[in-house]
Structures are given as C-alpha cells and as structure tokens.
Write an enzyme that holds these catalytic residues in place. Structure first.
Site, PDB file in Angstrom:
ATOM      1  N   CYS A  96       0.809  -1.229   0.000  1.00  0.00           N
ATOM      2  CA  CYS A  96       0.000   0.000   0.000  1.00  0.00           C
ATOM      3  C   CYS A  96       0.841   1.277   0.000  1.00  0.00           C
ATOM      4  O   CYS A  96       1.431   1.606  -1.016  1.00  0.00           O
ATOM      5  CB  CYS A  96      -0.998  -0.048   1.145  1.00  0.00           C
ATOM      6  SG  CYS A  96      -2.385   1.058   0.861  1.00  0.00           S
ATOM      7  N   HIS A 196      -3.687  -5.311   2.109  1.00  0.00           N
ATOM      8  CA  HIS A 196      -3.377  -5.527   3.526  1.00  0.00           C
ATOM      9  C   HIS A 196      -4.092  -6.791   3.969  1.00  0.00           C
ATOM     10  O   HIS A 196      -4.669  -7.504   3.180  1.00  0.00           O
ATOM     11  CB  HIS A 196      -3.932  -4.384   4.385  1.00  0.00           C
ATOM     12  CG  HIS A 196      -3.461  -3.028   4.067  1.00  0.00           C
ATOM     13  ND1 HIS A 196      -2.283  -2.525   4.543  1.00  0.00           N
ATOM     14  CD2 HIS A 196      -4.023  -2.024   3.367  1.00  0.00           C
ATOM     15  CE1 HIS A 196      -2.159  -1.273   4.155  1.00  0.00           C
ATOM     16  NE2 HIS A 196      -3.193  -0.939   3.431  1.00  0.00           N
TER      17      HIS A 196
HETATM   18  N1  GLN Z   1      -1.838   6.936   2.420  1.00  0.00           N
HETATM   19  C1  GLN Z   1      -2.008   6.151   1.240  1.00  0.00           C
HETATM   20  C2  GLN Z   1      -3.348   6.362   0.560  1.00  0.00           C
HETATM   21  O1  GLN Z   1      -4.326   6.649   1.194  1.00  0.00           O
HETATM   22  C3  GLN Z   1      -1.785   4.687   1.577  1.00  0.00           C
HETATM   23  C4  GLN Z   1      -2.759   4.152   2.566  1.00  0.00           C
HETATM   24  C5  GLN Z   1      -2.427   2.777   3.047  1.00  0.00           C
HETATM   25  O2  GLN Z   1      -1.252   2.405   3.192  1.00  0.00           O
HETATM   26  N2  GLN Z   1      -3.462   2.036   3.397  1.00  0.00           N
HETATM   27  O3  GLN Z   1      -3.435   6.219  -0.630  1.00  0.00           O
END
Ligand code: GLN
Length: 240
Positions: A96, A196
């Site tokens: 992510c 995730h």
């Molecule tokens: N901050 C990033 C986004 O919102 C990644 C979020 C995450 O790692 N879940 O795109």
C-alpha cells in the site's frame, strides 16, 4: 549449513497500518516451522541501508502524513541501496503506502512526494472516494496462477508505465486505480500490492513463494489446514 532468511523492515514504526507487521510474523513462522533460520532487522529515518544486509526488504502501509516523512528520507538515504538490493535479486515486498513509494512519485494536491523509482509507476490523488474493501486478484509468481485475497483502503490511484507488469488481475475489488483491472506491480523480485490483511497470513502460499525467491530454495509443504481456512475466509469476504 541451514539457510537463514534475513528480513529487513523499512520504517517499521511508521509504515504499519492494518497490522502489516503481521507479515513478518508469518515469514518467521514459515521459516522456523521448517527448521530454517530467521533474522529480522529494521531501518528507519536517517539510517543508512546496506543492500547486502537482507534477502527480503519489506515496507508496509502508512497514513499520508507518515508517508511524507518516509518518502523524502527513503529517496534521500535509501534509493541507491534499494536499487542495488533489487539488482542482486533480493526480494522487495511493499504494501500500500510502501508500494506507492516504489514508483516515481505520489502526488497529493499541491504536494508531490518522491518515490525511489524501482518500478515504473505513478500515484495520484484524484477526485472520488477512497478505494476500500475486500479484494481478490489472480497472480502468477512463477508457480502457476493463484489467488491473493486481502483488504484495500487507499486514496491514491496508481498507474503503471507501459512496460510494467501488474502483480495480478482484479477478480473483486478496486486494485491499482479502480479503472484498469490491474493490481500491484511485479518486476523480477520486486513486488508491490495494495493488499493488507495483513497480506501473508491470508495467503501463506505467497509467503512461501517469497521465501523461495529470496533464498533460491524449494520449500516442502506444511500442514496448512488452518491457513487454508483463513485463505478461504478471505476469499469469501471478497465474494470469490
Ligand atoms: N496513504 C495512502 C493512501 O491513502 C496509503 C494508505 C495505506 O497504506 N493504506 O493512498
């Protein structure tokens, strides 16, 4: 001599949402259950990264605010080492927020965060809802097509460059950008994904494949009845 998997976590205290740290616990368990050694190190803001210090480099997801700090530090102090690590076929696994930072840039409004340019992709914030939900993709990491199930929650939309391969094709969920049906990135031993879960407890076949790639070994199967049930439950949650 028994093989030992050396894992290095990048920014473990900053890049760990949705229990992404659980991925490390799975790698450890899968090694130890087979009598393989396991060593875990970590590097964070300001630390130098030794490209030879690990067989697998790992970075998890993060909030935009933490990502801004990490993005600048990673580009300034770890870019060359990550390229050197990938060039000697160490595995780089990024989830992510960490995945977004493997590319060229992450543009959030007026702010442009640098990536380390390990893979050809860009991430942008676009008008529209965050892309949230259970997700399943079909991927092939050299052992035939398999399904990876997980949970995604990202505001950024990622677009792969023309010659770049995704990790998989979306069966259910949004994937890289909610539009092109692609999820993640896969170039050699560099793997990025939005999933995730944490990712590896729900997909232990993937954990084993990463260990095989990192160590250049073939692993014997384990009794995975419990793990298969977890995988099946993640698939059901995604509607597959
Ligand atoms: N901050 C990033 C986004 O919102 C990644 C979020 C995450 O790692 N879940 O795109």
């Amino acid at each position: 001599m028994t093989a030992t998997l050396r894992v290095c976590s990048l920014y473990p205290e900053l890049m760990n949402i949705y229990a992404d740290r659980g991925n490390i616990a799975v790698l450890r368990a899968r090694c130890e259950w087979r009598g393989l050694g396991f060593e875990h190190s970590g590097v964070t803001v300001g630390d130098a990264l030794d490209p030879d210090s690990a067989d697998l480099f790992y970075i998890g997801g993060g909030q935009d605010r933490d990502q801004a700090l990490v993005a600048r530090d990673m580009a300034d102090t770890k870019r060359d080492a990550l390229h050197a690590a990938a060039a000697r076929d160490a595995v780089v696994l990024a989830v992510c927020g960490g995945y977004q930072l493997l590319g060229h840039s992450y543009v959030m409004g007026d702010e442009e965060l640098p990536g380390v340019g390990l893979v050809d992709l860009r991430t942008v914030r676009e008008p529209g809802e965050r892309l949230i939900g259970n997700c399943a993709i079909e991927a092939d990491l050299g052992s035939g097509p398999r399904v990876i199930a997980g949970f995604e929650n990202h505001g950024g939309r990622t677009y792969l460059g023309a010659g770049e391969r995704p990790l998989g094709r979306v069966l259910k969920g949004h994937g890289n950008n909610g539009g092109d049906g692609l999820e993640g990135v896969h170039r050699g031993t560099v793997i990025g994904t939005y999933l995730h879960g944490p990712l590896l407890p729900k997909n232990v076949w993937l954990a084993d494949r990463l260990i095989e790639l990192a160590l250049g070994v073939e692993l014997d199967p384990l009794d995975d009845r419990m793990e298969e049930a977890a995988h099946a439950s993640a698939l059901r949650a995604a509607g597959v």
